[in-house]
Design a protein around this motif. Structure first.
Motif, short mmCIF file in Angstrom:
data_model
loop_
_atom_site.label_atom_id
_atom_site.label_comp_id
_atom_site.label_asym_id
_atom_site.label_seq_id
_atom_site.Cartn_x
_atom_site.Cartn_y
_atom_site.Cartn_z
N VAL A 121 -36.43 -16.03 14.43
CA VAL A 121 -36.34 -17.47 14.21
C VAL A 121 -37.51 -17.96 13.36
N ALA A 122 -38.72 -17.50 13.72
CA ALA A 122 -39.91 -17.92 12.99
C ALA A 122 -39.86 -17.47 11.52
N ASN A 125 -37.40 -19.44 9.42
CA ASN A 125 -37.97 -20.75 9.12
C ASN A 125 -38.93 -20.67 7.95
N TRP A 126 -39.76 -19.64 7.93
CA TRP A 126 -40.72 -19.47 6.83
C TRP A 126 -39.99 -19.18 5.52
N LYS A 127 -38.91 -18.42 5.62
CA LYS A 127 -38.13 -18.13 4.40
C LYS A 127 -37.55 -19.42 3.83
N TRP A 128 -37.12 -20.30 4.70
CA TRP A 128 -36.61 -21.59 4.24
C TRP A 128 -37.73 -22.46 3.67
N LEU A 129 -38.90 -22.45 4.31
CA LEU A 129 -40.03 -23.25 3.84
C LEU A 129 -40.45 -22.85 2.42
#
Length: 294
Positions: A121-122, A125-129
């Motif tokens: 999950v983390a 999220n970073w890939k999206w950021l």
């Protein structure tokens, strides 16, 4: 006399008897699979096929493979930079949380969230950021006037490495913070009060009181985190897949691609076996440091 002798034998054998379940567990779960895996590394075993003994051929091929050697360098850079920043930010976090302020317990709980979140999950999220299309990082940087057009974070070697280091540091820093904080709370306040009376400043108190007291915790946390960072796979695979052009391909990603893409299971296992000496050395120092602290 015979009764006393039997009782003596029972006392001597009792420790071995109670450790039999542990020994069986270690053989079945740890040593058995490990020996089986090492044995496969000396074969040409392919997924779905049989394997024949080929000696050290897999190891010789690996050492001659420039892609494998590059993966070692990438792993080294990823580990070193991640550990440096985790150690720094973890120490700062611990020092800040060791100070009394309103809502400190809530802040402690919030800062532990990165460590408690599922890694998948983390990482997503970073890939999206860092996404070049609709990513928050690009949006904030453009809003601040730092850039004029979107940065393709996963498009260049340096930027891609930076993204996986940031993700790993964000997740691993709370471990350092909570470990160091636990040690900071054992330091008597008398030390700092005496230092203040003698005219010691903030930095003097840190270098001459705090740092000597927490150095063992710093070393132990770094050694443990080093093992976890070298073994990192999910962060790199999900964010960059080892790209671009293998610039973020750490050893575990190389091993995975060798097994799943090339179907060379024996060669893939050999990658892990070659890394074992490093892990054994780190585990030795961790065990030695732990025993010395008891």
């Amino acid at each position: 006399m015979g009764r006393e002798r039997r009782e003596g034998v029972k006392k001597k054998s009792f420790p071995y008897l109670i450790n039999i379940p542990i020994a069986v567990y270690l053989i079945c779960v740890l040593f058995g699979p490990m020996i089986w895996g090492i044995g496969l590394s000396f074969t040409n075993k392919a997924i779905g096929g049989t394997g024949n003994f080929i000696g050290f051929t897999n190891y010789i091929k690996l050492l001659k493979d420039p892609t494998y050697r590059d993966s070692i360098m990438v792993t080294l850079k990823f580990t070193v930079f991640s550990l440096i920043f985790k150690l720094f930010f973890g120490t700062v976090m611990a020092l800040m949380l060791n100070v009394e302020f309103k809502g400190r317990n809530l802040v402690r709980a919030l800062l532990l969230i990165p460590w408690t979140l599922p890694n998948v999950v983390a990482v997503l999220n970073w890939k999206w950021l860092f996404s070049s299309t609709g990513g928050i990082v690009n949006y904030l940087m453009k809003s601040a006037g730092l850039i004029e057009k979107d940065i393709v974070w996963f498009g260049t070697a340096t930027l891609a490495l930076i993204t996986i280091v940031i993700a790993n540091v964000w997740r691993g820093t709370p471990f350092f913070g909570i470990s160091i904080l636990a040690k900071l709370q054992t330091i008597p306040d008398d030390y700092y009060e005496a230092a203040k009376i003698d005219g010691a400043g903030v930095f003097q108190r840190f270098f001459y009181i705090t740092l000597p007291q927490i150095k063992d915790t710093l070393l132990l946390s770094t050694l443990m985190s080093c093992i976890w960072t070298i073994n990192e796979f999910e962060t790199v695979w999900l964010m960059t897949g080892g790209g671009p052009n293998g610039s973020t391909q750490v050893m575990n990603v190389y091993s995975y691609k060798t097994a799943m893409a090339s179907m060379q299971l024996g060669k893939s296992i050999a990658v892990s076996v070659l890394a074992m000496p490093v892990f054994l050395i780190l585990i030795h120092f961790i065990s030695k440091k732990t025993l010395n602290n008891e």
